[in-house]
Every structure is written in structure tokens, then in C-alpha cells.
Design a protein around this motif. Structure first.
Motif, PDB file in Angstrom:
ATOM      1  N   SER A  87     -58.735  80.582  19.630  1.00 55.00           N
ATOM      2  CA  SER A  87     -58.223  79.731  18.555  1.00 55.00           C
ATOM      3  C   SER A  87     -59.244  79.673  17.417  1.00 55.00           C
ATOM      4  O   SER A  87     -60.450  79.784  17.644  1.00 55.00           O
ATOM      5  CB  SER A  87     -57.932  78.320  19.066  1.00 55.00           C
ATOM      6  OG  SER A  87     -59.116  77.691  19.517  1.00 55.00           O
ATOM      7  N   HIS A  92     -60.049  76.735  22.334  1.00 51.16           N
ATOM      8  CA  HIS A  92     -59.238  77.272  23.412  1.00 51.16           C
ATOM      9  C   HIS A  92     -59.116  78.791  23.313  1.00 51.16           C
ATOM     10  O   HIS A  92     -59.378  79.372  22.256  1.00 51.16           O
ATOM     11  CB  HIS A  92     -57.836  76.647  23.397  1.00 51.16           C
ATOM     12  CG  HIS A  92     -57.820  75.206  23.761  1.00 51.16           C
ATOM     13  ND1 HIS A  92     -58.213  74.219  22.873  1.00 51.16           N
ATOM     14  CD2 HIS A  92     -57.464  74.578  24.909  1.00 51.16           C
ATOM     15  CE1 HIS A  92     -58.106  73.039  23.464  1.00 51.16           C
ATOM     16  NE2 HIS A  92     -57.650  73.226  24.695  1.00 51.16           N
ATOM     17  N   VAL A 127     -53.144  81.925  19.771  1.00 49.40           N
ATOM     18  CA  VAL A 127     -53.246  80.494  20.055  1.00 49.40           C
ATOM     19  C   VAL A 127     -53.727  79.767  18.807  1.00 49.40           C
ATOM     20  O   VAL A 127     -54.564  80.271  18.058  1.00 49.40           O
ATOM     21  CB  VAL A 127     -54.198  80.239  21.256  1.00 49.40           C
ATOM     22  CG1 VAL A 127     -55.583  80.816  21.006  1.00 49.40           C
ATOM     23  CG2 VAL A 127     -54.290  78.748  21.578  1.00 49.40           C
ATOM     24  N   SER A 128     -53.198  78.564  18.571  1.00 46.92           N
ATOM     25  CA  SER A 128     -53.563  77.770  17.391  1.00 46.92           C
ATOM     26  C   SER A 128     -54.703  76.816  17.722  1.00 46.92           C
ATOM     27  O   SER A 128     -55.143  76.709  18.869  1.00 46.92           O
ATOM     28  CB  SER A 128     -52.347  76.990  16.893  1.00 46.92           C
ATOM     29  OG  SER A 128     -51.975  75.996  17.837  1.00 46.92           O
ATOM     30  N   ASN A 129     -55.174  76.105  16.716  1.00 44.88           N
ATOM     31  CA  ASN A 129     -56.246  75.117  16.891  1.00 44.88           C
ATOM     32  C   ASN A 129     -55.874  74.086  17.955  1.00 44.88           C
ATOM     33  O   ASN A 129     -54.726  73.651  18.042  1.00 44.88           O
ATOM     34  CB  ASN A 129     -56.536  74.401  15.577  1.00 44.88           C
ATOM     35  CG  ASN A 129     -57.370  75.238  14.634  1.00 44.88           C
ATOM     36  OD1 ASN A 129     -57.976  76.230  15.030  1.00 44.88           O
ATOM     37  ND2 ASN A 129     -57.419  74.832  13.375  1.00 44.88           N
ATOM     38  N   GLY A 131     -55.521  74.514  20.938  1.00 44.93           N
ATOM     39  CA  GLY A 131     -54.686  75.071  21.994  1.00 44.93           C
ATOM     40  C   GLY A 131     -53.281  74.514  21.987  1.00 44.93           C
ATOM     41  O   GLY A 131     -52.561  74.602  22.991  1.00 44.93           O
ATOM     42  N   PRO A 170     -53.685  78.580  11.857  1.00 46.28           N
ATOM     43  CA  PRO A 170     -54.517  77.639  12.621  1.00 46.28           C
ATOM     44  C   PRO A 170     -53.785  76.372  13.044  1.00 46.28           C
ATOM     45  O   PRO A 170     -54.007  75.859  14.142  1.00 46.28           O
ATOM     46  CB  PRO A 170     -55.660  77.327  11.655  1.00 46.28           C
ATOM     47  CG  PRO A 170     -55.792  78.562  10.827  1.00 46.28           C
ATOM     48  CD  PRO A 170     -54.375  79.040  10.626  1.00 46.28           C
ATOM     49  N   GLY A 172     -50.646  76.180  13.659  1.00 45.68           N
ATOM     50  CA  GLY A 172     -49.510  76.540  14.502  1.00 45.68           C
ATOM     51  C   GLY A 172     -48.162  76.462  13.827  1.00 45.68           C
ATOM     52  O   GLY A 172     -47.126  76.667  14.468  1.00 45.68           O
TER      53      GLY A 172
END
Length: 326
Positions: A87, A92, A127-129, A131, A170, A172
Motif C-alpha cells: 500500500s 499493508h 491494495v489501498s492505504n 489495507g 491510495p 481506494g
């Protein structure tokens, strides 16, 4: 005169492909080669999947192992994890084989959960910030966006053929996906609605988003690698190279948005100017000495401080290179 012109042309073509092959630092992270590699945006953390040791998280600054992971039901000698992603906030990581993926907490090293994909094979993952969001591209052309904490999931059905590459903003909220249908889509993960459609003349093999929300990079299997303005959806530039076919296996935008760093399956690590698409500098990573072809796929790239960049490849080496100043 014809001979002179021919020689001049050959020299010009050769000069355009001059590369540096002397890293200023290097670390061997997998003696027999790696299956996948990912770097954090700031090049502080690296994740390497290999047959030697399974999945290892590295402190790249001190070249020290932080964690060693295995998927459920796998041991070090049966590792088949071919996809890893970190991320943007380094909190994550996700790891995946063709049938399942796992989410990991990088602060504790503990797994958050394992999920199996039964309908079709996993092709790429992001995966984004925090998680919070997981993006899974699949072989049947469907893309899954999944929030493990809430259980919310949405399937994007815009593609008609196999997915090759995915990227996630980031926060999502936006996904960029590319597939064999010659198309890359930027779409909203809340609604599934398409924001932009980026068309190519051949299958799209690599997509990357700028973490600041300024640019997208899409590349196909032939000669078109493009940088797009995410505010307008218009093309900014096309990367300028001589090869009739060029595949990109890794890419990352610089923090200031002026440069793009790419890796290829032919050992090349290349720095480009975002606005013009011109090549700034080119390197060749260390090959896998145990390979008959002495080749290497560049899996991961990142910008470092002090005018340096780093590459991670299938040879199992992480290599640091100096960017020449004008």
C-alpha cells in the motif's frame, strides 16, 4: 555518401540505446531468483517472493529481513506466490498466487486474512492505504474490488477479455485496469462507473496510477506506451523508443510528477520525461546467472533520495543506480 548516411544512422540508433550497467549498490535477496518483487513508494521496504525462503519483507535501507511469510498450506519449498503489492502508506501488503490472496499488516507482520478465488485465476492485485481496499484482476475479464473490514465488494464487468494489470488509487476510490480487449478503464470503485476509457491497438499489458492523482500510464504489447492527464482524460505523451515491440513489467511516477521509471522483461530499467515521453537514462539489471538465456525481468522500481533509483528483478537482486544530472 550512402555509406556515410548508413553509418550515421547506425551510430544514431546505437547512441539512443546506450545504457549504464554499473549499480552503485546491490543486494542479493533470492539466490535462485525471485518469483515476484514489490517496493514501497519511498524504497524503504521491499517484498520478495522466492523458492528459497517463501515471502520475505526487507528493510531496504539496512538490507535486513523484517518478516518471513507463507500462505496457508504452503511451505518454503512449495512457494508459488507470483504477485505482491504494498500500500502507498506502507501499512499493508497483499500477496497472491493464481487461486488465492492474503492481506498482511506491515506494522506487526501478522496476516489479516486469506481469501480464495474459485471462479477464475488471479492475474494482478493491488491494495489501498490502510489495507482498506483490495483490487483483484482475473483471467475471466472480471475485476473484484473488496473491502475486507466491511465485506463490501463490487465486480467491474467493463472488460471483455482477460485482465493483465491493475492499479488502485491510495484512497481506494479509483481503479485502473487493463486487459486483452485492447482497453484500459479508469473507474470508480464505489459505483463501478467508468471515468475514462483508454484505447490501444493491442492488448494492454501494464497500467499504473500516479499517487497524486495527476497521471495514468498504460502500455500495450506492441509499440504504444502512453501517459494520460487524469483531469482531462487526454493523452500527454507517448514514450519514445525504437523497438517494434516493448513490454513493461513495472512502472512508477516520481513524486514531483516530472518523471516515469519503468522496468521491462529484457533487463532494462528506464527513466522517462513525463511531458515529452523522451528517454532520460537507461540501465540494464543483473541477469540470472543460472538462467540459460542470462535474462531477468524487472519486477519492481522506485525512486530514492540523493538522485538514485532502485530495481528489483527475477534474478533475485535489488540494485541501486545513480541518475546522471544534466
Amino acid at each position: 555518401m550512402k555509406h556515410l548516411l548508413s553509418l550515421s544512422l547506425v551510430f544514431l540508433l546505437f547512441a539512443c540505446d546506450v545504457y549504464s550497467n554499473k549499480p552503485v549498490n546491490y543486494f542479493q535477496h533470492a539466490e535462485s531468483g525471485s518469483l515476484a518483487t514489490a517496493f514501497s513508494d519511498d524504497a524503504a521496504i521491499g517484498i520478495v517472493s522466492s523458492n528459497d525462503e517463501g515471502i520475505v519483507v526487507w528493510d531496504l535501507q539496512y538490507n535486513q529481513k523484517i518478516y518471513q511469510w507463507n500462505h496457508q498450506g504452503q511451505d518454503d519449498n512449495a512457494n508459488v506466490i507470483g504477485l505482491v503489492n504494498i500500500s502507498p502508506d506502507k501499512s499493508h501488503a497483499v500477496t497472491a498466487d493464481r487461486e488465492a490472496f492474503a492481506i498482511w499488516d506491515l506494522n506487526t507482520g501478522e496476516p489479516i486474512g486469506f481469501w480464495r478465488i474459485d471462479e477464475s485465476s488471479v492475474r494482478d492485485i493491488a491494495v489501498s492505504n490502510g489495507g482498506n481496499g483490495i483490487l483483484v484482476g482475473r483471467g475471466n475479464g472480471k475485476v473484484l474490488y473488496f473491502e475486507h473490514r466491511t465485506g463490501r465488494r463490487i465486480e467491474f464487468l467493463g472488460h471483455q477479455e482477460r485482465i493483465n494489470s491493475v492499479a488502485l488509487s491510495p484512497n481506494g476510490l479509483y481503479a485502473l485496469t487493463g486487459g486483452n480487449d485492447y482497453t484500459a478503464f479508469l473507474w470508480n470503485t464505489k459505483t463501478g462507473q467508468i471515468v475514462y476509457k483508454f484505447e490501444h491497438p493491442s492488448r494492454v499489458t501494464k497500467v499504473v496510477l500516479d499517487n497524486q492523482g495527476r497521471f495514468a500510464f498504460t502500455a500495450d504489447s506492441q509499440k504504444h506506451a502512453r501517459i494520460w492527464d487524469l483531469q482531462t482524460g487526454q493523452e500527454i505523451s507517448r514514450l519514445k523508443y525504437i523497438q517494434r515491440q516493448k513490454i513493461f513489467s513495472a512502472a512508477r511516477f516520481s513524486e514531483d510528477g516530472t518523471q516515469l521509471l519503468t522496468g521491462s522483461p529484457d533487463r532494462h530499467l528506464t527513466l522517462w520525461d513525463v511531458q515529452s515521453g523522451a528517454k532520460i537514462q537507461d540501465w540494464k539489471v543483473h541477469p540470472n546467472e543460472k538462467s540459460l538465456t542470462k535474462s531477468a525481468v524487472v519486477y519492481a522500481v522506485a525512486f530514492m533520495e540523493d538522485n538514485q533509483v532502485i530495481s528489483g528483478s527475477s534474478s533475485g537482486w535489488a540494485e541501486v543506480w545513480t541518475v546522471e544530472e544534466d
